[in-house]
Design a protein around this motif. Sequence first.
Motif, PDB file in Angstrom:
ATOM      1  N   LEU A 103     -66.782   2.442  25.240  1.00  0.00           N
ATOM      2  CA  LEU A 103     -64.876   2.525  24.512  1.00  0.00           C
ATOM      3  C   LEU A 103     -64.030   1.372  25.771  1.00  0.00           C
ATOM      4  O   LEU A 103     -64.644   0.958  26.830  1.00  0.00           O
ATOM      5  CB  LEU A 103     -64.482   3.320  24.715  1.00  0.00           C
ATOM      6  N   ALA A 104     -63.495   0.985  25.014  1.00  0.00           N
ATOM      7  CA  ALA A 104     -62.134  -0.314  25.419  1.00  0.00           C
ATOM      8  C   ALA A 104     -60.898  -0.039  25.141  1.00  0.00           C
ATOM      9  O   ALA A 104     -60.700   0.192  23.672  1.00  0.00           O
ATOM     10  CB  ALA A 104     -63.054  -1.629  25.861  1.00  0.00           C
ATOM     11  N   THR A 105     -59.811  -0.110  26.266  1.00  0.00           N
ATOM     12  CA  THR A 105     -58.364   0.005  25.451  1.00  0.00           C
ATOM     13  C   THR A 105     -58.168  -2.105  26.069  1.00  0.00           C
ATOM     14  O   THR A 105     -58.839  -3.052  26.445  1.00  0.00           O
ATOM     15  CB  THR A 105     -57.877   0.483  26.381  1.00  0.00           C
ATOM     16  N   GLY A 106     -57.005  -2.837  25.419  1.00  0.00           N
ATOM     17  CA  GLY A 106     -56.575  -3.802  25.730  1.00  0.00           C
ATOM     18  C   GLY A 106     -55.009  -3.597  24.701  1.00  0.00           C
ATOM     19  O   GLY A 106     -54.440  -2.941  24.257  1.00  0.00           O
ATOM     20  N   VAL A 107     -54.472  -5.308  25.543  1.00  0.00           N
ATOM     21  CA  VAL A 107     -53.080  -5.403  24.388  1.00  0.00           C
ATOM     22  C   VAL A 107     -53.613  -6.659  23.562  1.00  0.00           C
ATOM     23  O   VAL A 107     -54.266  -7.702  24.429  1.00  0.00           O
ATOM     24  CB  VAL A 107     -51.950  -5.435  25.479  1.00  0.00           C
ATOM     25  N   VAL A 108     -52.970  -6.588  22.389  1.00  0.00           N
ATOM     26  CA  VAL A 108     -52.858  -7.780  21.552  1.00  0.00           C
ATOM     27  C   VAL A 108     -51.525  -8.619  21.961  1.00  0.00           C
ATOM     28  O   VAL A 108     -50.855  -8.860  20.765  1.00  0.00           O
ATOM     29  CB  VAL A 108     -53.303  -7.370  20.230  1.00  0.00           C
ATOM     30  N   GLU A 109     -51.950 -10.094  22.493  1.00  0.00           N
ATOM     31  CA  GLU A 109     -50.967 -10.735  22.864  1.00  0.00           C
ATOM     32  C   GLU A 109     -51.147 -12.555  22.847  1.00  0.00           C
ATOM     33  O   GLU A 109     -52.088 -12.565  23.412  1.00  0.00           O
ATOM     34  CB  GLU A 109     -49.682 -10.373  24.556  1.00  0.00           C
ATOM     35  N   ALA A 188     -54.063   0.628  16.939  1.00  0.00           N
ATOM     36  CA  ALA A 188     -55.137  -0.010  15.744  1.00  0.00           C
ATOM     37  C   ALA A 188     -56.577   0.818  17.010  1.00  0.00           C
ATOM     38  O   ALA A 188     -57.114   0.218  17.882  1.00  0.00           O
ATOM     39  CB  ALA A 188     -55.302  -1.011  15.274  1.00  0.00           C
ATOM     40  N   ALA A 189     -57.184   1.305  16.426  1.00  0.00           N
ATOM     41  CA  ALA A 189     -58.703   1.515  16.718  1.00  0.00           C
ATOM     42  C   ALA A 189     -60.114   1.677  15.516  1.00  0.00           C
ATOM     43  O   ALA A 189     -59.650   1.600  14.563  1.00  0.00           O
ATOM     44  CB  ALA A 189     -58.173   2.889  17.485  1.00  0.00           C
ATOM     45  N   GLY A 190     -60.837   1.731  16.059  1.00  0.00           N
ATOM     46  CA  GLY A 190     -62.023   0.956  15.363  1.00  0.00           C
ATOM     47  C   GLY A 190     -62.891  -0.635  16.399  1.00  0.00           C
ATOM     48  O   GLY A 190     -63.022  -0.550  17.354  1.00  0.00           O
ATOM     49  N   PRO A 191     -63.902  -0.299  15.613  1.00  0.00           N
ATOM     50  CA  PRO A 191     -64.904  -1.616  15.582  1.00  0.00           C
ATOM     51  C   PRO A 191     -63.803  -2.969  16.487  1.00  0.00           C
ATOM     52  O   PRO A 191     -62.903  -3.183  15.308  1.00  0.00           O
ATOM     53  CB  PRO A 191     -65.176  -2.505  14.367  1.00  0.00           C
ATOM     54  N   PRO A 192     -64.174  -3.942  17.529  1.00  0.00           N
ATOM     55  CA  PRO A 192     -63.447  -4.268  18.124  1.00  0.00           C
ATOM     56  C   PRO A 192     -62.316  -5.690  17.690  1.00  0.00           C
ATOM     57  O   PRO A 192     -61.649  -5.785  17.070  1.00  0.00           O
ATOM     58  CB  PRO A 192     -64.198  -5.197  19.185  1.00  0.00           C
ATOM     59  N   THR A 193     -63.388  -6.584  16.373  1.00  0.00           N
ATOM     60  CA  THR A 193     -63.668  -7.423  16.263  1.00  0.00           C
ATOM     61  C   THR A 193     -62.170  -7.380  14.507  1.00  0.00           C
ATOM     62  O   THR A 193     -61.624  -7.622  14.473  1.00  0.00           O
ATOM     63  CB  THR A 193     -64.563  -8.679  15.533  1.00  0.00           C
ATOM     64  N   VAL A 195     -60.275  -4.216  14.632  1.00  0.00           N
ATOM     65  CA  VAL A 195     -58.987  -4.198  15.366  1.00  0.00           C
ATOM     66  C   VAL A 195     -58.260  -5.830  15.667  1.00  0.00           C
ATOM     67  O   VAL A 195     -57.198  -5.933  15.109  1.00  0.00           O
ATOM     68  CB  VAL A 195     -59.303  -3.023  16.266  1.00  0.00           C
ATOM     69  N   HIS A 196     -58.834  -5.574  16.198  1.00  0.00           N
ATOM     70  CA  HIS A 196     -58.706  -7.642  16.583  1.00  0.00           C
ATOM     71  C   HIS A 196     -57.572  -8.448  15.696  1.00  0.00           C
ATOM     72  O   HIS A 196     -56.636  -8.510  15.755  1.00  0.00           O
ATOM     73  CB  HIS A 196     -59.521  -8.428  17.486  1.00  0.00           C
ATOM     74  N   ASP A 197     -59.105  -9.063  14.681  1.00  0.00           N
ATOM     75  CA  ASP A 197     -58.449  -8.948  13.447  1.00  0.00           C
ATOM     76  C   ASP A 197     -56.802  -8.816  12.901  1.00  0.00           C
ATOM     77  O   ASP A 197     -55.957  -9.424  12.605  1.00  0.00           O
ATOM     78  CB  ASP A 197     -59.323  -9.801  12.210  1.00  0.00           C
ATOM     79  N   TYR A 198     -56.772  -7.735  12.673  1.00  0.00           N
ATOM     80  CA  TYR A 198     -55.777  -6.709  11.794  1.00  0.00           C
ATOM     81  C   TYR A 198     -54.494  -6.992  12.980  1.00  0.00           C
ATOM     82  O   TYR A 198     -53.687  -7.056  12.233  1.00  0.00           O
ATOM     83  CB  TYR A 198     -56.198  -4.945  12.094  1.00  0.00           C
ATOM     84  N   LEU A 199     -54.356  -7.000  14.181  1.00  0.00           N
ATOM     85  CA  LEU A 199     -53.312  -6.673  15.319  1.00  0.00           C
ATOM     86  C   LEU A 199     -53.130  -8.174  15.492  1.00  0.00           C
ATOM     87  O   LEU A 199     -51.822  -8.684  15.540  1.00  0.00           O
ATOM     88  CB  LEU A 199     -53.813  -6.348  15.967  1.00  0.00           C
ATOM     89  N   VAL A 200     -53.571  -8.921  15.142  1.00  0.00           N
ATOM     90  CA  VAL A 200     -53.899 -10.689  15.467  1.00  0.00           C
ATOM     91  C   VAL A 200     -52.774 -11.086  13.616  1.00  0.00           C
ATOM     92  O   VAL A 200     -51.549 -12.055  13.927  1.00  0.00           O
ATOM     93  CB  VAL A 200     -54.988 -12.052  15.672  1.00  0.00           C
ATOM     94  N   ARG A 201     -53.303 -10.440  13.136  1.00  0.00           N
ATOM     95  CA  ARG A 201     -52.505 -10.956  11.713  1.00  0.00           C
ATOM     96  C   ARG A 201     -50.988 -10.560  11.785  1.00  0.00           C
ATOM     97  O   ARG A 201     -49.901 -11.188  12.119  1.00  0.00           O
ATOM     98  CB  ARG A 201     -53.137 -10.720  10.335  1.00  0.00           C
ATOM     99  N   MET A 202     -51.312  -9.159  12.314  1.00  0.00           N
ATOM    100  CA  MET A 202     -49.559  -8.660  12.627  1.00  0.00           C
ATOM    101  C   MET A 202     -48.585  -9.525  13.055  1.00  0.00           C
ATOM    102  O   MET A 202     -47.116  -9.352  13.224  1.00  0.00           O
ATOM    103  CB  MET A 202     -49.672  -7.067  12.992  1.00  0.00           C
TER     104      MET A 202
END
Length: 375
Positions: A103-109, A188-193, A195-202
């Motif tokens: 598993l991994a955590t991270g910040v979308v910035e 958001a939590a789930g499959p990496p791509t 989650v990433h796409d979802y938070l990048v759009r926001m």
Amino acid sequence: MKVVIAFTDATRSSPDRLLVGHLLRQLSAAGVPLGNITLLCATGLHRPMTSREAVEKLGEEIAQTVRITNHTATEKRSLAELGTIDGVPVTVNNLCLQADLLLATGVVEPHQYAGYSGGAKTVAIGCGGEPTIQATHGVAMLDSEGVRLGKIEANPFQEFVRRAGERIGLRYVANALLDHEGAIVACAAGPPTRVHDYLVRMGRAVFQVPVDFPVHAAIAGVALAKSRNLYQASRAATYLALCDATPLLPGAPIVLPAAIPEGAGEGIGEQRFYELLAAAESPQQLVEQMRCNGFPAGAQRAYILAKTLSRNPVIVVGAATPAIVRDCKMANARTMQEGLQLATELARARFPGEQLRLLDLPNAMAMLPRLSITG
């Protein structure tokens, strides 16, 4: 079941106390004992996280009850090789492969190379070996079309991160999206791509800042987590100067308030960054030298900063180690008043007779200013 949770190091603003805590609660509910869980600090080529920083980052309860270890990118015996992706070697900490669940955590910035951080980057780069960091942060990758701040589509760096994450076996991440003041906008939590796409759009709506006119000087604010050393703090200046449609005019000075108590930085990458800048005759000479000869992993920040300094002078305000600032080809000011006065003098000399405009970005690494009107 053995579980490894890769989490971000002290230079990242990711709210890991919240994110790791969420993952631990889910694992506990599934019956996984704490003794079967390892927290792996994704340091990349930065220095190891201290026990005190672990408490600050994760909270005392987590830091004292769950096993924590630092990744070491240069320790070959702790790394596994997983072939290549488009010629880039995939090397990663053995613990990631030994886990039954990774598993991994991270910040979308905003991120200068990946477009946006988060997703699989904590594992693919943060837990990557030096060969992976060397290849992904070399001139060939950094000068590639599509490797841009704020861009994830057709971005070779981001494509490698995602494919490497899949190959390593990362299936689930917990990521946060923060605004420029550090407040949590969404998690958001789930499959990496996904989650990433979802938070990048926001995030694009959060980070992009329209600016109506070109500016003759700017203040590039730095978040506390990035102000520890010059390696990290300098990102604020490079983000502003090198972003697409930057409102900052060529030659316009950047004021960078950063105490940098750790100087250039204590990790291998930070020391390589300092040594190259300090030895250079000029930023322009260093850019050409690095393009011709390449550079070791970690030194990419010297390359990006040299490109910035070739375009815009930088004034660091309040540095605890002013000599290091000067060695790295930047001006030093003790106070903000002194820094703004120097910036005004430089701007008047560069733009004589023009009405000067100043752009103030409270957190330049979480704001993407774009010139909305040319002229």
